[in-house]
Scaffold this motif. Structure first.
Motif, PDB file in Angstrom:
ATOM      1  N   ARG A 139       0.919   4.167  -3.389  1.00 48.11           N
ATOM      2  CA  ARG A 139       0.332   5.496  -3.243  1.00 48.11           C
ATOM      3  C   ARG A 139       0.960   6.460  -4.231  1.00 48.11           C
ATOM      4  O   ARG A 139       2.144   6.378  -4.556  1.00 48.11           O
ATOM      5  N   TYR A 152       0.826  -1.206   0.000  1.00 48.03           N
ATOM      6  CA  TYR A 152       0.000   0.000   0.000  1.00 48.03           C
ATOM      7  C   TYR A 152       0.863   1.260   0.000  1.00 48.03           C
ATOM      8  O   TYR A 152       0.548   2.235  -0.673  1.00 48.03           O
ATOM      9  N   ASP A 153       1.943   1.245   0.768  1.00 48.51           N
ATOM     10  CA  ASP A 153       2.824   2.411   0.802  1.00 48.51           C
ATOM     11  C   ASP A 153       3.466   2.663  -0.553  1.00 48.51           C
ATOM     12  O   ASP A 153       3.607   3.808  -0.976  1.00 48.51           O
TER      13      ASP A 153
END
Length: 72
Positions: free
Chosen positions: A71, A67-68
């Protein structure tokens, strides 16, 4: 020429409806009696002392790392 399919009279239709109603009532009564006779046999299972591991989505460390990086 004789008519091979005469139109049923209202009395015949009412008799048919009465018989079907009696049949449905009898089936419902038999089902209710059978269900009440088996009610003692059907019991809900007791809860186990240890709960099983939960299934489903878990946000683990590698998922958070993805997820990081995803982004914008």
């Amino acid at each position: 020429m004789s008519d091979s399919n005469p139109i049923p009279t209202p009395e015949a239709r009412r008799g048919f409806i009465r018989r079907m109603t009696a049949l449905a009532g009898g089936l419902f009564g038999a089902f209710a009696l059978q269900r009440s006779a088996c009610a003692e046999e059907i019991r809900s299972p007791e809860k186990p002392a240890v709960e099983p591991a939960k299934k489903g989505y878990r946000e683990t460390e590698h998922v958070r790392a993805y997820y990081d990086t995803a982004r914008f």
